[in-house]
Design a protein around this motif. Structure first.
Motif, PDB file in Angstrom:
ATOM      1  N   UNK A   1      -5.104  21.786  44.628  1.00 22.83           N
ATOM      2  CA  UNK A   1      -3.713  21.337  44.598  1.00 22.83           C
ATOM      3  C   UNK A   1      -3.593  19.831  44.515  1.00 22.83           C
ATOM      4  N   UNK A   2      -4.398  19.126  45.276  1.00 22.71           N
ATOM      5  CA  UNK A   2      -4.339  17.660  45.276  1.00 22.71           C
ATOM      6  C   UNK A   2      -4.705  17.084  43.923  1.00 22.71           C
ATOM      7  N   UNK A   3      -5.780  17.599  43.307  1.00 22.40           N
ATOM      8  CA  UNK A   3      -6.208  17.078  42.006  1.00 22.40           C
ATOM      9  C   UNK A   3      -5.259  17.493  40.882  1.00 22.40           C
ATOM     10  N   UNK A   4      -4.684  18.682  40.977  1.00 22.81           N
ATOM     11  CA  UNK A   4      -3.818  19.180  39.902  1.00 22.81           C
ATOM     12  C   UNK A   4      -2.549  18.351  39.764  1.00 22.81           C
ATOM     13  N   UNK A   5      -2.175  17.648  40.805  1.00 24.59           N
ATOM     14  CA  UNK A   5      -0.940  16.863  40.782  1.00 24.59           C
ATOM     15  C   UNK A   5      -1.138  15.480  40.154  1.00 24.59           C
ATOM     16  N   UNK A   6      -2.343  15.181  39.722  1.00 30.82           N
ATOM     17  CA  UNK A   6      -2.603  13.915  39.048  1.00 30.82           C
ATOM     18  C   UNK A   6      -2.556  14.159  37.548  1.00 30.82           C
ATOM     19  N   UNK A   7      -1.482  13.659  36.923  1.00 31.76           N
ATOM     20  CA  UNK A   7      -1.250  13.831  35.488  1.00 31.76           C
ATOM     21  C   UNK A   7      -1.030  12.452  34.867  1.00 31.76           C
ATOM     22  N   UNK A   8      -0.600  12.428  33.625  1.00 36.11           N
ATOM     23  CA  UNK A   8      -0.459  11.155  32.911  1.00 36.11           C
ATOM     24  C   UNK A   8       0.505  10.198  33.604  1.00 36.11           C
ATOM     25  N   UNK A   9       1.484  10.721  34.334  1.00 38.35           N
ATOM     26  CA  UNK A   9       2.428   9.838  35.011  1.00 38.35           C
ATOM     27  C   UNK A   9       1.830   9.178  36.254  1.00 38.35           C
ATOM     28  N   UNK A  10       0.669   9.673  36.700  1.00 39.41           N
ATOM     29  CA  UNK A  10       0.120   9.265  37.989  1.00 39.41           C
ATOM     30  C   UNK A  10      -0.585   7.913  37.978  1.00 39.41           C
ATOM     31  N   UNK A  11      -0.650   7.250  36.817  1.00 38.62           N
ATOM     32  CA  UNK A  11      -1.243   5.910  36.817  1.00 38.62           C
ATOM     33  C   UNK A  11      -0.366   4.936  37.591  1.00 38.62           C
ATOM     34  N   UNK A  12       0.911   5.285  37.755  1.00 31.39           N
ATOM     35  CA  UNK A  12       1.823   4.497  38.587  1.00 31.39           C
ATOM     36  C   UNK A  12       2.566   5.434  39.529  1.00 31.39           C
ATOM     37  N   UNK A  13       2.865   4.938  40.716  1.00 29.92           N
ATOM     38  CA  UNK A  13       3.754   5.662  41.612  1.00 29.92           C
ATOM     39  C   UNK A  13       5.193   5.544  41.107  1.00 29.92           C
ATOM     40  N   UNK A  14       6.062   6.461  41.499  1.00 27.41           N
ATOM     41  CA  UNK A  14       7.484   6.271  41.201  1.00 27.41           C
ATOM     42  C   UNK A  14       8.065   5.136  42.034  1.00 27.41           C
ATOM     43  N   UNK A  15       9.068   4.472  41.502  1.00 24.77           N
ATOM     44  CA  UNK A  15       9.821   3.511  42.312  1.00 24.77           C
ATOM     45  C   UNK A  15      10.565   4.312  43.381  1.00 24.77           C
ATOM     46  N   UNK A  16      10.426   3.957  44.653  1.00 25.61           N
ATOM     47  CA  UNK A  16      11.027   4.770  45.720  1.00 25.61           C
ATOM     48  C   UNK A  16      12.543   4.831  45.630  1.00 25.61           C
ATOM     49  N   UNK A  17      13.078   5.946  46.075  1.00 28.50           N
ATOM     50  CA  UNK A  17      14.532   6.115  46.089  1.00 28.50           C
ATOM     51  C   UNK A  17      15.229   5.062  46.925  1.00 28.50           C
ATOM     52  N   UNK A  18      14.559   4.579  47.978  1.00 39.50           N
ATOM     53  CA  UNK A  18      15.169   3.557  48.832  1.00 39.50           C
ATOM     54  C   UNK A  18      15.484   2.295  48.048  1.00 39.50           C
ATOM     55  N   UNK A  19      14.697   2.012  47.002  1.00 41.67           N
ATOM     56  CA  UNK A  19      14.964   0.861  46.148  1.00 41.67           C
ATOM     57  C   UNK A  19      15.952   1.216  45.051  1.00 41.67           C
ATOM     58  N   UNK A  20      15.779   2.362  44.440  1.00 42.89           N
ATOM     59  CA  UNK A  20      16.690   2.794  43.373  1.00 42.89           C
ATOM     60  C   UNK A  20      18.135   2.842  43.885  1.00 42.89           C
ATOM     61  N   UNK A  21      18.308   3.278  45.139  1.00 42.47           N
ATOM     62  CA  UNK A  21      19.652   3.465  45.692  1.00 42.47           C
ATOM     63  C   UNK A  21      20.396   2.154  45.883  1.00 42.47           C
ATOM     64  N   UNK A  22      19.685   1.065  46.125  1.00 41.03           N
ATOM     65  CA  UNK A  22      20.364  -0.205  46.428  1.00 41.03           C
ATOM     66  C   UNK A  22      20.219  -1.239  45.320  1.00 41.03           C
ATOM     67  N   UNK A  23      19.402  -0.941  44.319  1.00 40.17           N
ATOM     68  CA  UNK A  23      19.129  -1.933  43.269  1.00 40.17           C
ATOM     69  C   UNK A  23      19.557  -1.377  41.908  1.00 40.17           C
ATOM     70  N   UNK A  24      20.732  -1.746  41.444  1.00 40.09           N
ATOM     71  CA  UNK A  24      21.197  -1.235  40.145  1.00 40.09           C
ATOM     72  C   UNK A  24      20.447  -1.827  38.968  1.00 40.09           C
ATOM     73  N   UNK A  25      19.613  -2.839  39.231  1.00 38.64           N
ATOM     74  CA  UNK A  25      18.918  -3.532  38.148  1.00 38.64           C
ATOM     75  C   UNK A  25      17.482  -3.057  37.945  1.00 38.64           C
ATOM     76  N   UNK A  26      17.123  -1.963  38.602  1.00 42.74           N
ATOM     77  CA  UNK A  26      15.752  -1.481  38.493  1.00 42.74           C
ATOM     78  C   UNK A  26      15.753  -0.073  37.895  1.00 42.74           C
ATOM     79  N   UNK A  27      14.765   0.212  37.063  1.00 48.45           N
ATOM     80  CA  UNK A  27      14.650   1.524  36.423  1.00 48.45           C
ATOM     81  C   UNK A  27      13.438   2.264  36.989  1.00 48.45           C
TER      82      UNK A  27
END
Length: 551
Positions: free
Chosen positions: A520-546
């Motif tokens: 399960x741990x290894x299967x969750x590493x896909x092409x998107x996994x080279x970067x972490x997602x920007x956390x929701x805590x930042x997305x929620x307060x920063x309208x200038x970040x994607x």
């Protein structure tokens, strides 16, 4: 040189006894913002016409050497957070082919990552708090009534730490907001992402400035503070990263080579003759400033006034259910790939991967009795990470969770291997490149590092590509469980491919009692996994970040 944490200069976590008083200064940034916010929102109130005389603000703090020491301790403090180098960045946020987490099918330790993941949000927060504290110290250090040399040293430390926090952020999240001054008002506009190349340019700028300000490691006598050679080694690591993914600026190999060579030619560092002794020293509160250029410091067991214990050895240590022997949770387990990469006669294997565990053998009072029990030759995935062994701890009484074991951030063997890698890229597999890697290999085989050895030394006459492959394997053997493997795989551009190979390995070769979690741990590493997602805590307060691709 080896010194004890509990002796010598005002260093280590004894200094943290005054640093723990930094609980007040460590929250200064947030506290100051609350004061400013109160003034802005309530400026019409009459009582604010009188200036307070007993409050702490940046203008009244940062005046004495003690103020600077506490503020600097607060900048260092975020390194030891559980969501950074307390466990996350060498553990559950750093999955690679060196380990899997036993039994972790769900939750944050199962590599189930998304933008709402609490531990990821807190990692982002901890790193940016470190940046903010560094910025505040840099903003106000010049107003202190101390000598210029003291100011410069503090500046150098703060610049390094700001650079390192940003390096960790860009390495894990990609383009992120760059902020070089402290927050003066809660109404300041949110910042957009800064291009990765610009982030690395600032990281290099800060590190180069720090190099000229900090002192030699011999001045400190311990490695919990940043020294000149630690800065140089970090510049070598940053330049090697810039030469690979994501920038692919191959001209930076020459810079990496030059800074690694600076450390080597300083003659301040050398390999400890014993690989295992490096980690025994960490457990016994001893500083080896020849081998270890920089360590994240921990002190005590969190049972007294000073609460600076860490999780090294308990979160990542060999299995033991007895507190007196040295409790460990048995989370971090070895992979067969790591085990098999060691050659016959390489002593590092059975220290890096523990060949035994402490099995329950009865009860006595409130403690489980344990017996040291060897694993069989076929039990590989059952084995725990073995570098951080609590049985060697000298601090008493021991705590179930908290240990005094420091975490190694930069070792001299890493510098030698970085030099060999960069030299090979610039000039091919020269004698200098062979000398550097062979010193590390000889120590691994228990041989004198300065004497050629036909068993330990790398095969002569390798092509450039084959020498590079040998460097990759040597870094795997030497530096596993030190928070660097995922970073190496990312900069070499083969992280996702390697983890897809591990998925097949787990599915094919792993005991069925252990494989579901690893699969399960290894299967969750896909092409998107080279970067972490920007956390929701930042997305929620920063309208200038994607958001990052794929998340």
């Amino acid at each position: 040189m080896i010194v004890n944490k509990k002796s010598g200069t005002q260093s280590a976590k004894q200094q943290v006894q005054s640093s723990t008083l930094a609980a007040r200064s460590s929250q200064l940034a947030a506290f100051t913002l609350l004061i400013i916010a109160g003034i802005l929102l309530n400026s019409c109130n009459k009582f604010l016409d009188t200036k307070p005389t007993d409050s702490i603000t940046p203008d009244t703090y940062y005046k004495t050497q003690e103020d600077l020491n506490r503020a600097l301790a607060a900048v260092y403090d975020r390194l030891g957070d559980r969501r950074t180098y307390g466990s996350a960045l060498y553990g559950y946020l750093a999955f690679s082919d060196e380990f899997y987490l036993k039994g972790q099918l769900t939750g944050y330790m199962s590599n189930t990552i998304d933008p709402s993941m609490l531990e990821l949000n807190r990692c982002w927060e901890a790193l940016y708090v470190g940046v903010e504290r560094a910025n505040m110290l840099l903003d106000y250090v010049d107003g202190a009534a101390v000598s210029d040399s003291s100011k410069n040293e503090v500046k150098g430390q703060a610049l390094f730490l700001r650079a390192f926090y940003y390096f960790t952020l860009v390495d894990n999240f990609g383009a992120i907001p760059l902020k070089l001054t402290s927050t003066k008002s809660p109404t300041e506009p949110a910042l957009p992402r800064t291009p990765v190349a610009d982030l690395y340019a600032q990281i290099v700028k800060d590190l180069k400035e720090a190099e000229g300000l900090v002192r030699d490691i011999t001045y400190y006598g311990y490695n919990g503070r940043i020294s000149k050679t630690a800065v140089q080694a970090m510049l070598a690591r940053v330049y090697l990263t810039m030469a690979g993914y994501p920038l692919h600026d191959e001209a930076k190999y020459a810079d990496a080579r030059a800074y690694a060579e600076k450390v080597i030619q300083s003659n301040m560092h050398a390999l400890n003759p014993s690989f295992s002794q490096i980690f025994i020293n960490l457990a016994q509160d001893k500083y080896d400033i020849k081998e270890c250029l920089w360590e994240v410091e921990y002190y005590g067991n969190n049972q007294g006034i000073v609460r600076e214990g860490g999780y090294v050895g308990s979160w990542m240590g060999l299995y033991c259910p007895n507190v007196d022997t040295g409790f460990a949770y048995d989370y971090v387990h070895a992979t067969r790939r790591l085990y098999d990469t060691y050659e016959a006669g390489d002593l590092r294997r059975d220290w890096t991967i523990a060949p035994y565990r402490f099995a329950p053998s009865g009860t006595g009072g409130n403690l489980v009795k344990v017996t040291r029990t060897n694993w069989s030759a076929t039990e590989i995935y059952e084995r725990s990470a073995g570098k951080y062994r609590r049985e060697y701890e000298t601090f008493k009484p021991r705590d179930q969770d908290f240990t005094t074991i420091n975490f190694p951030m930069l070792r001299y063997s890493d510098v030698l291997l970085m030099f060999a890698e960069a030299e090979n890229q610039v000039n091919g597999p020269t004698q200098a490149a062979y000398d550097a890697i062979n010193m590390v290999r000889r120590r691994g085989f228990g041989k004198p590092v300065d004497i050629a050895d036909p068993v330990a030394d790398l095969t002569a006459g390798l092509a450039k590509v084959d020498f590079f492959e040998a460097i990759q394997k040597e870094r795997f053997r030497e530096l596993s469980y030190e928070g660097i493997r995922k970073h190496d795989l990312l900069r070499w551009g083969n992280y996702v491919f390697t983890m897809q190979q591990m998925l097949t390995e787990y599915q094919t070769n792993m005991p069925t009692a252990l494989s579901p979690a690893a699969i399960g741990q290894a299967s969750r590493i896909t092409s998107r996994s080279v970067l972490f997602p920007i956390p929701n805590s930042e997305i929620a307060v920063n309208p200038n970040i994607s958001q990052n691709p794929g998340w």
